[in-house]
Design an enzyme around this catalytic site. Structure first.
Site, PDB file in Angstrom:
ATOM      1  N   THR A  41      -2.737 -11.753   1.574  1.00  0.00           N
ATOM      2  CA  THR A  41      -3.095 -10.432   1.023  1.00  0.00           C
ATOM      3  C   THR A  41      -2.089  -9.953  -0.026  1.00  0.00           C
ATOM      4  O   THR A  41      -2.435  -9.208  -0.925  1.00  0.00           O
ATOM      5  CB  THR A  41      -3.269  -9.371   2.129  1.00  0.00           C
ATOM      6  OG1 THR A  41      -1.999  -9.084   2.726  1.00  0.00           O
ATOM      7  CG2 THR A  41      -4.250  -9.812   3.192  1.00  0.00           C
ATOM      8  N   LEU A  76      -4.749  -5.908  -2.359  1.00  0.00           N
ATOM      9  CA  LEU A  76      -5.968  -5.467  -1.654  1.00  0.00           C
ATOM     10  C   LEU A  76      -6.091  -6.213  -0.327  1.00  0.00           C
ATOM     11  O   LEU A  76      -6.973  -7.058  -0.141  1.00  0.00           O
ATOM     12  CB  LEU A  76      -7.188  -5.669  -2.546  1.00  0.00           C
ATOM     13  CG  LEU A  76      -7.309  -4.608  -3.632  1.00  0.00           C
ATOM     14  CD1 LEU A  76      -8.610  -4.714  -4.368  1.00  0.00           C
ATOM     15  CD2 LEU A  76      -7.169  -3.203  -3.042  1.00  0.00           C
ATOM     16  N   HIS A  77      -5.169  -5.853   0.574  1.00  0.00           N
ATOM     17  CA  HIS A  77      -5.103  -6.535   1.879  1.00  0.00           C
ATOM     18  C   HIS A  77      -6.482  -6.617   2.538  1.00  0.00           C
ATOM     19  O   HIS A  77      -6.974  -7.682   2.896  1.00  0.00           O
ATOM     20  CB  HIS A  77      -4.195  -5.748   2.834  1.00  0.00           C
ATOM     21  CG  HIS A  77      -2.816  -5.493   2.345  1.00  0.00           C
ATOM     22  ND1 HIS A  77      -1.848  -6.454   2.364  1.00  0.00           N
ATOM     23  CD2 HIS A  77      -2.226  -4.373   1.849  1.00  0.00           C
ATOM     24  CE1 HIS A  77      -0.702  -5.946   1.915  1.00  0.00           C
ATOM     25  NE2 HIS A  77      -0.910  -4.678   1.593  1.00  0.00           N
ATOM     26  N   ASP A  78      -7.085  -5.441   2.737  1.00  0.00           N
ATOM     27  CA  ASP A  78      -8.268  -5.371   3.602  1.00  0.00           C
ATOM     28  C   ASP A  78      -9.504  -6.015   2.983  1.00  0.00           C
ATOM     29  O   ASP A  78     -10.388  -6.498   3.708  1.00  0.00           O
ATOM     30  CB  ASP A  78      -8.554  -3.909   3.969  1.00  0.00           C
ATOM     31  CG  ASP A  78      -7.437  -3.311   4.803  1.00  0.00           C
ATOM     32  OD1 ASP A  78      -6.662  -4.087   5.398  1.00  0.00           O
ATOM     33  OD2 ASP A  78      -7.331  -2.074   4.862  1.00  0.00           O
TER      34      ASP A  78
END
Ligand code: BDR
Ligand code: CA
Length: 314
Positions: A195, A240-242
């Site tokens: 991520t 944008l980890h998620d």
């Protein structure tokens, strides 16, 4: 033959990157979103639930939205970090007010009902602490059979971001994460390994700005807000980890994946909340996770933009 959309439940603590993950999930014809459920993490559960309703109004999602657990299962919650996502949990541009009230059921009861009633196995995409998911598995273990996988943003095989060893979502509720990782349900783990490479840089934000639909207008402003925090830490873009936990289910080819056995450290002075990955297969234990280790950043961004553009067609 037509491909059936995957029934998914989006569980998170929005949060700019949760929100962008949901923008993409809602735009993809490959998903059928059964519910959105909010959890304590970036902000209180009450704020996360309100933010979830406002995101739903923005993206035109009319399905149920439920409020989840207020606190981690066993540990006292760390104070929500207001510097990452702001005081509201989703600071930045003004969002539409909710079009619908919260569902009468709690997140756990709603998840249990929807999973039990589904004709297809359901996928849970969890982008906050794993409290709701663990509470579901503890109180309704029979639903396990009808869960295909759990795709999480959490942990990191190589490093942490909230302590040297632990990532925020796992650290907030390590016992919940431990329950989920030991549940026997296969996990896609979008950890910091990938991520932190899923960066949206300034030229990408400019491309989103140029789309010019009501959703892209909010997304580029969210990214601008999220970037400011990370820029101060020296990041060249906003991670944008998620979104990785969403994208891997529809475009796995964009990622480098590695199956391994992962356990969560729940009691330790230095490494509580760490996801300990058996990278070399030393334990001989069967992998419980498909870990995302790398991403083709350009393709990832192109796909994200393709989905945001879909809101121009509405
Ligand atoms: C995670 O923490 C939150 O700030 C993000 O939304 C993401 O889920 C990254 O550690
Ligand atoms: Ca999150």
């Amino acid at each position: 033959m037509l491909k059936k959309p995957i029934p998914v439940i989006l569980d998170g603590d929005p949060g700019h990157d949760d929100a962008i993950g949901w923008v993409v999930a809602n735009a993809s014809e490959d998903f059928n979103i059964l519910a959105i459920t909010a959890v304590n993490g970036n902000c209180s559960t009450a704020k996360a639930a309100y933010n979830s309703l406002r995101i739903a109004a923005l993206i035109g999602y009319d399905g149920p939205v439920a409020k989840g657990q207020d606190n981690p299962l066993y540990v006292e919650s760390l104070k929500a970090p207001t510097n990452v996502h702001g005081e509201s949990g989703l600071d930045g541009p003004a969002l539409p007010e909710p079009k619908h009230p919260l569902d009468n059921l709690s997140a756990v009861e709603l998840m249990s009902k929807l999973i039990s009633e589904s004709n297809e196995k359901v996928v849970i995409i969890a982008t906050g602490p794993l409290t709701n998911v663990a509470a579901l598995l503890l109180t309704h273990p029979e639903v396990k059979e009808n869960i295909a996988h759990i795709s999480i943003m959490g942990g990191g095989i190589q490093f942490g971001n909230w302590t040297p060893a632990a990532e925020f979502n796992i650290l907030i509720d390590p016992e919940a994460a431990d329950i989920v990782f030991k549940s026997g349900i296969h996990i896609f783990m979008a950890g910091l390994d990938v991520t932190e490479k899923a960066l949206v840089c300034q030229p990408d934000v400019q491309r989103i700005k140029e789309i010019g639909n009501p959703v892209s207008e909010i997304v580029w402003k969210w990214l601008d807000f999220f970037y400011q925090f990370h820029h101060k830490l020296g990041y060249p873009g906003a991670p944008l980890h998620d979104l990785c936990a969403v994208m891997v289910l529809i475009h796995p080819e964009v990622f480098t994946l590695k199956d391994m056995y992962v356990e969560v450290e729940t009691a330790s002075d230095y490494s509580k909340g760490t996801t300990v990955g058996d990278y070399y297969g030393i334990t001989g234990k069967k992998p419980n996770c498909t870990c995302l280790m790398d991403v083709n950043r350009e393709q990832f961004i192109d796909y994200m933009i393709k989905y945001i553009e879909k809101y121009s067609e509405v």
